[in-house]
Design an enzyme around this catalytic site. Structure first.
Site, PDB file in Angstrom:
ATOM      1  N   LYS A  26       6.197  71.484  42.922  1.00  0.00           N
ATOM      2  CA  LYS A  26       7.369  72.159  42.374  1.00  0.00           C
ATOM      3  C   LYS A  26       8.433  72.318  43.454  1.00  0.00           C
ATOM      4  CE  LYS A  26       6.117  75.212  39.289  1.00  0.00           C
ATOM      5  NZ  LYS A  26       5.402  76.463  39.001  1.00  0.00           N
ATOM      6  N   ARG A  96       7.376  81.696  42.104  1.00  0.00           N
ATOM      7  CA  ARG A  96       6.631  80.668  41.376  1.00  0.00           C
ATOM      8  C   ARG A  96       5.549  80.004  42.229  1.00  0.00           C
ATOM      9  NH1 ARG A  96      11.077  76.643  39.049  1.00  0.00           N
ATOM     10  NH2 ARG A  96       9.452  76.291  37.487  1.00  0.00           N
ATOM     11  N   GLY A 105       0.113  75.646  34.387  1.00  0.00           N
ATOM     12  CA  GLY A 105      -0.207  76.973  33.870  1.00  0.00           C
ATOM     13  C   GLY A 105      -1.442  77.614  34.479  1.00  0.00           C
ATOM     14  N   MET A 107      -1.931  78.632  37.675  1.00  0.00           N
ATOM     15  CA  MET A 107      -1.645  79.734  38.609  1.00  0.00           C
ATOM     16  C   MET A 107      -0.534  80.603  38.022  1.00  0.00           C
ATOM     17  SD  MET A 107      -2.037  77.769  42.184  1.00  0.00           S
ATOM     18  CE  MET A 107      -0.983  76.449  41.689  1.00  0.00           C
ATOM     19  N   ARG A 340       8.307  66.882  37.244  1.00  0.00           N
ATOM     20  CA  ARG A 340       7.062  66.387  37.834  1.00  0.00           C
ATOM     21  C   ARG A 340       6.646  65.162  37.044  1.00  0.00           C
ATOM     22  NH1 ARG A 340       3.646  71.525  35.803  1.00  0.00           N
ATOM     23  NH2 ARG A 340       3.908  71.220  33.580  1.00  0.00           N
ATOM     24  N   HIS A 462       1.650  74.515  28.158  1.00  0.00           N
ATOM     25  CA  HIS A 462       0.730  74.159  29.231  1.00  0.00           C
ATOM     26  C   HIS A 462      -0.606  73.670  28.711  1.00  0.00           C
ATOM     27  CE1 HIS A 462       3.220  75.161  32.455  1.00  0.00           C
ATOM     28  NE2 HIS A 462       3.120  76.474  32.405  1.00  0.00           N
ATOM     29  N   SER A 778     -29.803  40.957  42.972  1.00  0.00           N
ATOM     30  CA  SER A 778     -29.046  41.895  42.151  1.00  0.00           C
ATOM     31  C   SER A 778     -29.587  43.285  42.461  1.00  0.00           C
ATOM     32  CB  SER A 778     -29.228  41.575  40.667  1.00  0.00           C
ATOM     33  OG  SER A 778     -28.546  42.543  39.902  1.00  0.00           O
ATOM     34  N   CYS A 845     -26.587  45.717  39.084  1.00  0.00           N
ATOM     35  CA  CYS A 845     -26.749  45.820  37.637  1.00  0.00           C
ATOM     36  C   CYS A 845     -27.172  47.219  37.211  1.00  0.00           C
ATOM     37  CB  CYS A 845     -27.729  44.777  37.131  1.00  0.00           C
ATOM     38  SG  CYS A 845     -29.373  44.948  37.832  1.00  0.00           S
ATOM     39  N   TYR A 865     -20.346  40.233  42.294  1.00  0.00           N
ATOM     40  CA  TYR A 865     -19.945  40.792  41.002  1.00  0.00           C
ATOM     41  C   TYR A 865     -20.609  42.150  40.765  1.00  0.00           C
ATOM     42  CZ  TYR A 865     -24.587  39.481  39.378  1.00  0.00           C
ATOM     43  OH  TYR A 865     -25.947  39.384  39.240  1.00  0.00           O
TER      44      TYR A 865
END
Ligand code: ADP
Ligand code: MG
Ligand code: MG
Length: 896
Positions: A26, A96, A105, A107, A340, A462, A778, A845, A865
């Protein structure tokens, strides 16, 4: 101590957006907007470092902080020619909270600070608006009472409701000035009564207490729960921004609202938002009132509307991301109070990323990184079947329609409070949290629930924003739903729904249904396909699927699998018509009988493989030979005993009785104390060679059969649970003998490989020797995790929750690969395996192949992979692309 306070105002700010960690989201973005020349009320931000220091000193402000604050306060006062506490020209500020990452929302914030019995009169005189001044004062006392003094907000709300009833009005702006004065007196009475002190009149004392309270709100339970849910560190702390108030509650040409530059639920590029006339910001974001759509502002104040559009476009271009913007209009003048990057649903994230790339705002890599792989899960979840939904509507099952705040489909039992949602969900129930209004207080309950329904509140509140971020289906502003919390029921039309009843929510349309609606599989959207393609171009890690049937194989291919990394042959053994033959094979008295039974299974297995090979035409398929302990295929001993006892008592069916006795002897003989460490995997294949012989034959005969049809296939035959070189050598030779025999019989050439699972820790350590035979590896990380930790996966329920709660373990290692322990074995296994056999094909796997952090690890250690279940394939593909991009970016940073 370093500089703790940063000023912004008059078109110039000391901070800027890269200072996010220090000034909070903020604070840094207010500074950035100020520097961009966007109208922002002036103020200053106290750093997160000061907050961390405050906690270190056991909730005492760092030395010099207060002096620095006073200095900046003076600067603010002279900027505006107002003074905190001045009887005539008093400055009012908001105090704030704002962390590094937005926690909507969670805090606290205090508005209208600086009012007291004197300044309220000055404010009324200066604005010539008694009603306004007293409205601010009553808001301030209630908010200060709640946030700073720790009083119950509901006590204040009750008095406000009484005041409205007494004045005979419905909404807050209609309450007349006199009634508000009276309300203020009663509010002060609550403070006196509950705290034993009068409401603090000194504005500097108010400020000091408010700053501390906002620091402390970092540790309130809902903020802590939110951090746990989203994996945000607890030691970051919050910044505190003190800024001049602007007033949306000054009458009909004032108001407040929240807008998004794109729709957070769908990602559609359209201006979207909500607005409340004659109100303060908290009214919108707290979800207390259901606001009007932003188009209402266009009708009321066209210039303001146009200005807002120009600013939101500019902010989106500047940040190159979708923005969530708070604004207030004070008597026709527009002020921006926050911007934001907006929380968005998973589908919206994909759409926004792809469209922004096409609009030239971001490049492909940025687009890919904008979508967290794990969130694709939400898109692969089922949605409501449209015919079943139509049927429910025809039967009158549509209870209500609200605002569709977060997409998805959910069905579950109704609960009316967050605690119960958590409790029932822990007991394995699916629940829907139903509330009169949306509230950030409910964060833990929202997380536990399948979906959220609120009768009040807007889509920009919020709680709605939090639901979007969690991927929870959410409907707000369902005005036809009347929630009676005390009775634990809600009414919609003529229907009364009680706690425990089942309802269904369609978060995409906003519809609420009685009962459960059928779910169907989702499909992959066009934008997701595009994004995944971009990812495929970037990733170097292959993605395969674990699939046991031709259907699964087809699905995996559709989702983009480049082969099958694991076919579990035992799943084929469990089918009803095969199980008696399997049992015969297992309980055979001698080799001959076992071979006979195996031969009868052969045609079944061959057909299974033919189907899979056809489905995977042109792609590699890894087939694992039988792994689980034999007793898994046998009837349960207790069931047998029960039948035996019954027949014996009734003295009937002596034939069956005898048969049962034989089976029971066999079952008992096969019972093991610890089957997971028992007679399974290659140990089984070595002691009962007929089983593997049959399986290898089935694989190779199937491969030959489909090759004849023109299908391209290259089977990879995989030996499970190898731990020693002896095991590997023997099974390799057995496999090769059968495979080559089949090829000789058919006169065909089919390329095939013989490799092994690495799932016993010892195998990883002697991988160099194992690789002398094994042509591929594997990693079976389920078993490898089990054996490395010494945890039986089936029994972790007894201690793992405790371990996680007390942070003895950071995460469940069966879900997220333990990189430093199990991962180290993986690293060693790869290194040693490839020392013997350079460039050897190596995959994973276990379940971890579909978990993003684990996939990144697999990329880093050089696997060929990952293999995951068909539904996880898109996640693995995107995670593999992330891994590559992040690796490149990290390299650029070190080279730079
Ligand atoms: P949260 O993080 O809960 O949104 P905020 O600090 O953003 O808390 O404030 C809550 C509401 O109060 C928001 O709607 C915000 O726009 C509004 N607000 C905050 N500061 C001011 C101010 N100086 N003037 C007018 N409204 C404000
Ligand atoms: Mg805010
Ligand atoms: Mg295993």
């Amino acid at each position: 101590m370093a500089k703790c306070v940063y000023f912004f105002g008059n078109g110039k700010a000391e901070g800027s957006s890269p200072m996010r960690n220090l000034l909070g989201g903020k604070g840094c973005d207010l500074a950035e907007m100020t520097n961009l020349g966007i109208p922002v009320p002036p103020g200053f931000t106290i750093t997160t470092e000061a907050c961390v220091e405050y906690f270190k000193r056991k909730n005492r402000s760092p030395d010099g902080l207060w002096d620095e604050v006073l200095g900046h306060l003076q600067r603010l006062e002279s900027t505006l020619n107002l003074r905190l506490g001045d009887r005539e020209r008093s400055l009012l500020v908001s105090v704030r909270s704002g962390a590094r990452v937005s926690m909507p929302g969670m805090m606290d914030t205090v508005l209208n600070l600086g009012l007291n019995d004197q300044t309220v009169i000055g404010l009324a005189r200066r604005t010539k608006n008694d009603r306004f001044a007293w409205d601010c004062y009553r808001r301030f006392i209630a908010m200060f009472g709640d946030v700073v003094l720790g009083l119950e907000r509901s006590a204040f709300e009750r008095l406000l409701d009484e005041t409205k009833a007494g004045a005979g009005v419905q909404t807050d702006p209609e309450v007349p000035a006199e009634a508000l004065m009276d309300l203020v007196a009663r509010y002060k009475g609550i403070v006196q009564e509950k705290t034993g002190r009068a409401f603090p009149q000194d504005p500097l004392e108010q400020l000091r207490l408010a700053v501390d309270a906002v620091f402390n709100s970092w540790n309130n339970p809902r903020a802590a729960a939110y951090r746990r849910i989203h994996g945000i560190p607890h030691d970051w702390g919050t910044a505190v921004t003190v800024m001049a108030m602007v007033f949306g509650n000054l009458g009909e040409n004032s108001g407040t609202g929240v807008v998004f530059t794109r729709d957070p639920a769908t990602g559609e590029r359209r201006f979207f938002g909500e607005f409340l006339v004659n109100a303060q910001g908290e009214d919108v974001v707290a979800g207390i009132r259901t606001p009007e759509p932003i188009t209402a502002l266009k009708a009321r104040a066209p210039q303001v509307y146009d200005e807002l559009i120009a600013i939101k476009d500019r902010l989106e271009r500047h940040y190159r991301d979708m923005q969530d913007i708070e604004f207030t209009v004070q008597e026709g003048t527009l002020y921006l109070l926050q911007t934001r990057s907006g929380k968005r649903a998973a589908g919206a994230a994909v759409r926004i990323a792809v469209e922004m790339m096409r609009e030239g705002l971001i490049d492909k890599d940025t687009a890919l990184l904008r979508v967290e792989p794990g969130r694709l899960n939400e898109l692969l979840h089922p949605i409501f079947d449209s015919t079943d939904k139509a049927r429910a509507i025809a039967k009158g099952g549509l209870l209500a329609k609200g605002l569709p705040a977060a997409p998805g489909a959910a069905a579950g039992r109704v609960v009316f409070d967050a605690d119960r949602a958590v409790e029932w969900a822990k007991g394995g129930q699916k629940v829907i949290l139903v509330r009169p209004e949306t509230s950030p207080e409910d964060v833990a309950g929202m997380h536990a629930a399948q979906g959220i329904l609120a009768s009040r509140g807007g889509r920009t509140s919020h709680a709605a924003v939090v639901a979007v971020g969690m991927g929870k289906c959410c409907i707000v502003g369902a005005g036809d739903v009347f929630v009676d919390e005390e009775r634990r029921a809600f009414q919609a039309g003529r229907t009364i729904v009680r706690e425990g009843d089942i309802i269904s929510l369609d978060g995409t349309s906003g519809e609420v249904f009685l009962g459960a609606i059928e779910l169907i599989e989702p499909s992959i959207s066009g934008e997701l396909q595009v994004l995944l393609k971009w990812g495929d171009e970037r990733r170097t890690l292959g993605v395969r699927a674990n699939a046991d049937t031709p259907d699964d194989a087809m699905k995996a291919r559709q989702y983009g699998a480049e082969g099958i990394g694991l076919v579990r042959t035992e799943h084929m053994f469990f089918q009803a018509e095969r199980i008696p033959i399997v049992r015969e094979m297992i309980m055979a008295k001698d080799t001959l009988a076992r071979r006979k039974a195996a031969e009868r299974l052969l045609p079944f297995q061959r057909e299974d493989f033919i189907g899979i090979f056809r489905a995977m035409d042109g792609l590699p398929v890894t087939v694992r030979l039988l792994d689980p302990p034999l007793h898994e295929f046998l009837p349960r001993y207790t069931d047998l005993l029960e039948e035996h006892t019954r027949l014996d008592a009734l003295r009937i069916n002596p034939g069956r009785l005898k048969e049962l006795e034989e089976i029971m002897v066999n079952v008992r003989a096969l019972q093991e104390f610890n089957p997971m460490l028992g007679h399974r995997g290659c140990r089984l294949g070595i002691t009962f060679p007929e089983i593997y012989d049959m399986q290898v034959r089935a694989i190779m005969e199937a491969a030959c059969a489909v090759t004849r049809e023109g299908v391209r296939v290259e089977p990879e035959i995989m030996i499970p649970l190898t731990g020693t070189v002896g095991e590997m050598k023997l099974t390799y030779e057995m496999t090769k003998a059968v495979a080559d025999a089949v090829l000789a019989e058919t006169g065909m050439t089919v390329k095939y490989l013989i490799g092994t699972m690495i799932e016993v820790p010892r195998a990883a350590l002697v991988a160099d020797q194992i690789a002398q035979q094994a042509e591929f590896f594997s990693f079976g990380t389920n078993d490898l995790t089990q054996m490395t930790f010494g945890y039986s996966r089936d029994d972790i329920g007894k201690f793992l929750p405790h371990y996680l709660e007390h942070e003895i373990l950071p995460v469940d290692p069966f879900v997220i690969l333990d990189q430093e322990g199990v991962g180290e074995l993986v690293r060693i296994g790869i290194e040693r395996g490839r020392k013997t056999r350079p460039g050897m094909k190596i995959g994973i796997c276990g379940e971890h192949g579909g978990e993003p952090a684990s996939v990144e690890f697999c990329h880093r250690v050089g696997m060929t992979y990952v293999s995951s279940s068909p539904f996880m394939i898109p996640i693995s593909r995107l995670a593999a692309a992330h891994a590559r991009i992040k690796e490149e970016r990290a390299r650029e940073v070190t080279n730079a």
